[in-house]
Design an enzyme around this catalytic site. Structure first.
Site, PDB file in Angstrom:
ATOM      1  N   ARG A  63      12.537  42.391 -16.105  1.00 46.98           N
ATOM      2  CA  ARG A  63      12.894  41.432 -15.049  1.00 46.98           C
ATOM      3  C   ARG A  63      14.398  41.338 -14.833  1.00 46.98           C
ATOM      4  O   ARG A  63      14.839  40.867 -13.788  1.00 46.98           O
ATOM      5  CB  ARG A  63      12.271  40.070 -15.336  1.00 46.98           C
ATOM      6  CG  ARG A  63      11.711  39.445 -14.067  1.00 46.98           C
ATOM      7  CD  ARG A  63      11.199  38.036 -14.215  1.00 46.98           C
ATOM      8  NE  ARG A  63      10.150  37.867 -15.183  1.00 46.98           N
ATOM      9  CZ  ARG A  63      10.312  37.239 -16.357  1.00 46.98           C
ATOM     10  NH1 ARG A  63      11.486  36.752 -16.711  1.00 46.98           N
ATOM     11  NH2 ARG A  63       9.282  37.106 -17.165  1.00 46.98           N
ATOM     12  N   TYR A 117      18.491  32.783  11.948  1.00 44.74           N
ATOM     13  CA  TYR A 117      17.215  33.506  11.865  1.00 44.74           C
ATOM     14  C   TYR A 117      16.063  32.501  11.693  1.00 44.74           C
ATOM     15  O   TYR A 117      16.147  31.590  10.865  1.00 44.74           O
ATOM     16  CB  TYR A 117      17.338  34.420  10.652  1.00 44.74           C
ATOM     17  CG  TYR A 117      16.205  35.342  10.328  1.00 44.74           C
ATOM     18  CD1 TYR A 117      15.773  36.300  11.242  1.00 44.74           C
ATOM     19  CD2 TYR A 117      15.595  35.300   9.070  1.00 44.74           C
ATOM     20  CE1 TYR A 117      14.760  37.172  10.902  1.00 44.74           C
ATOM     21  CE2 TYR A 117      14.583  36.181   8.724  1.00 44.74           C
ATOM     22  CZ  TYR A 117      14.172  37.113   9.660  1.00 44.74           C
ATOM     23  OH  TYR A 117      13.170  37.976   9.326  1.00 44.74           O
ATOM     24  N   ASP A 189      24.600  34.691   6.524  1.00 40.08           N
ATOM     25  CA  ASP A 189      23.689  35.825   6.657  1.00 40.08           C
ATOM     26  C   ASP A 189      24.452  36.910   7.419  1.00 40.08           C
ATOM     27  O   ASP A 189      24.709  36.790   8.610  1.00 40.08           O
ATOM     28  CB  ASP A 189      22.443  35.370   7.432  1.00 40.08           C
ATOM     29  CG  ASP A 189      21.402  36.475   7.568  1.00 40.08           C
ATOM     30  OD1 ASP A 189      21.780  37.662   7.521  1.00 40.08           O
ATOM     31  OD2 ASP A 189      20.212  36.147   7.752  1.00 40.08           O
ATOM     32  N   LYS A 214      17.229  46.137   6.514  1.00 40.88           N
ATOM     33  CA  LYS A 214      17.733  46.623   7.799  1.00 40.88           C
ATOM     34  C   LYS A 214      18.639  47.844   7.607  1.00 40.88           C
ATOM     35  O   LYS A 214      18.154  48.923   7.407  1.00 40.88           O
ATOM     36  CB  LYS A 214      18.427  45.476   8.539  1.00 40.88           C
ATOM     37  CG  LYS A 214      17.605  44.166   8.570  1.00 40.88           C
ATOM     38  CD  LYS A 214      16.376  44.286   9.449  1.00 40.88           C
ATOM     39  CE  LYS A 214      15.352  43.165   9.287  1.00 40.88           C
ATOM     40  NZ  LYS A 214      15.837  41.804   9.387  1.00 40.88           N
TER      41      LYS A 214
HETATM   42  C1  LIG Z   1      15.286  40.575   9.029  1.00 41.18           C
HETATM   43  C2  LIG Z   1      16.296  39.546   8.774  1.00 41.18           C
HETATM   44  C3  LIG Z   1      16.262  38.787   7.607  1.00 41.18           C
HETATM   45  C4  LIG Z   1      15.144  38.861   6.597  1.00 41.18           C
HETATM   46  O1  LIG Z   1      14.978  40.080   6.002  1.00 41.18           O
HETATM   47  P1  LIG Z   1      13.534  40.482   5.429  1.00 41.18           P
HETATM   48  O2  LIG Z   1      13.836  41.584   4.500  1.00 41.18           O
HETATM   49  O3  LIG Z   1      12.710  40.854   6.612  1.00 41.18           O
HETATM   50  O4  LIG Z   1      12.971  39.278   4.740  1.00 41.18           O
HETATM   51  C5  LIG Z   1      17.259  37.864   7.407  1.00 41.18           C
HETATM   52  N1  LIG Z   1      18.234  37.681   8.306  1.00 41.18           N
HETATM   53  C6  LIG Z   1      18.297  38.379   9.435  1.00 41.18           C
HETATM   54  C7  LIG Z   1      19.415  38.136  10.382  1.00 41.18           C
HETATM   55  C8  LIG Z   1      17.327  39.333   9.714  1.00 41.18           C
HETATM   56  O5  LIG Z   1      17.350  39.999  10.876  1.00 41.18           O
END
Ligand SMILES: *Cc1c(COP(=O)(O)O)cnc(C)c1O
Length: 403
Positions: A63, A117, A189, A214
């Site tokens: 972990r 988001y 973010d 992403k």
């Molecule tokens: C997709 C996304 C997330 C979340 O990512 P996941 O891996 O899909 O949980 C967070 N913030 C933004 C701006 C995103 O586009």
């Protein structure tokens, strides 16, 4: 393996040299995939000593990761100026929630930028509320009244730049400074720009969060998130993630590291193609607004130029005087763009969105960007040839008006 760590090197060089950890680094290019729940100790004394050093690089138990995950953490930390460490999470959303839980406790108030988001907003309204954390949404473009949103219990501010779907650029250094002056932690973010395009900690944020799903993954085949911070908050992030039981698989960590190596060239290519596509859209009469901070003259471009060193292929546009049926005809007629959530992969995607329903404080569309039209489309531009993407859009626009 010399690595680029102590030298002044460019981002491209750093992406190649970083995170090539361990004894094997002179033997194989990539760290092996260490599948390991159990780590063995030679004797009881070492086992007891091992439990004390809670650091990446110290074997303990699955972990706490193994060299594959540690190599990815090293790389992400090295790419984020000001970071002392990075914690990995099983998704981008898990990183956001894990970071918020690390800094908040019952009785605190969290401020959430109104263009964040959607799942971030839902966590504030759902899980965090159930655990006794109150939230308030605020308009991140309204710098003048931001200080008024704080109360004695405000402990954290959740930012996102540019905003999801509507792509507003906010003044992160100014917002983060006001947060700090009020004794609140600022989290951002930074999934859109990544640490290549925006140095969040250097611009005053305490914690920077990226959905590795992403751009870092980059190939639409893995889900992961990360949060990086300076020493104080990194410790908290780490301990909270451990208490939540978060761990990522070494296979996914290896995929993320592989994606990371090519992220620089992918982002450059995507950004160039997105800019060409955005310019083409901007010249059309049936497009009311192009929402892309990289596009000169678009809202937020000046802030983007001031604070960012790069962009990506994700942007939005708004149709002029078209209804949802027309918008769906356009999107359905696209050949090269998939229809789906997510973005930052090698392939292009299109997504319809209607913003007024998910904003509380921002008077969108009337005030926000002065949008009079509601039918938005978000495009994630991939690695196809820009000319082909534009030709695909051109024939889809023709289909839209045939209906
Ligand atoms: C997709 C996304 C997330 C979340 O990512 P996941 O891996 O899909 O949980 C967070 N913030 C933004 C701006 C995103 O586009």
């Amino acid at each position: 393996m010399a690595g680029g760590k102590d030298k002044q090197v460019g981002d491209g060089t750093r992406l190649v040299t970083t995170g090539r950890r361990g004894d094997f680094a002179d033997t194989v290019v990539n760290p092996p995939v260490w599948r390991a729940s159990t780590h063995l100790y030679p004797d009881c004394a070492t086992l007891r000593a091992g439990t004390k050093a809670n650091e990446d690089g110290a074997f303990f138990y699955g972990r706490r990761g193994a060299p594959t995950q540690w190599a990815l953490c090293d790389a992400l930390t090295e790419l984020e100026p000001g970071a002392a460490g990075t914690v990995l999470y099983p998704s981008g959303l898990a990183a956001i929630v894990g970071a918020l839980m690390a800094v908040l406790k019952a009785g605190d108030v969290l401020l959430v930028a109104d263009n964040a988001y959607d799942p971030t907003r839902n966590t504030a309204m759902g899980l965090l509320k159930r655990y006794g954390v109150e939230h308030r949404f605020f308009d991140p473009l309204d710098l003048g009244s931001f200080a008024d949103v704080f109360c004695e219990k405000t402990k954290a501010v959740m930012l996102e730049n540019p905003g999801s779907l509507t792509m507003e650029m906010c003044d992160i250094p100014a917002l983060a400074k006001i947060a700090r002056d009020h004794g609140a932690v600022s989290l951002v973010d930074n999934t859109w720009a990544t640490s290549l395009g925006f140095h969040a900690l250097e611009h005053g944020c305490d914690i920077t969060i990226t959905a590795l799903t992403k751009h870092i993954g980059g190939h639409s085949d893995l889900m992961m998130g990360a949060a990086s911070a300076g020493e104080r908050w990194y410790r908290r992030l780490r301990l909270t993630a451990q208490q939540l039981g978060h761990v990522v698989s070494p296979d996914d960590a290896a995929l993320a590291l592989r994606g990371l190596r090519t992220m620089g060239v992918r982002l450059q290519r995507e950004t160039a193609s997105a800019l060409a596509t955005a310019r083409w859209l901007d010249a059309r009469d049936d497009v009311a607004h192009v929402l892309y901070p990289v596009l000169p003259g678009s809202p937020g471009h000046t802030l983007w130029q001031r604070d960012f060193t790069g962009g990506c292929g994700l942007f939005s546009f708004v149709l002029r005087n078209r209804d949802d049926a027309a918008r769906c005809r356009l999107i359905d007629a696209l050949d090269l763009f998939g229809i789906g959530y997510s973005w930052g992969g090698f392939e292009s995607l299109a997504l319809p969105f209607d913003v007024p329903g998910v904003r509380q404080k921002m008077d969108w569309p009337k005030k926000g960007w002065g949008l009079g039209d509601d039918c938005g489309i978000r495009l994630s531009i991939g690695l196809e040839d820009a000319d082909d993407l534009i030709a695909d859009l051109e024939s889809a626009f023709a289909v839209m008006d045939e209906g």
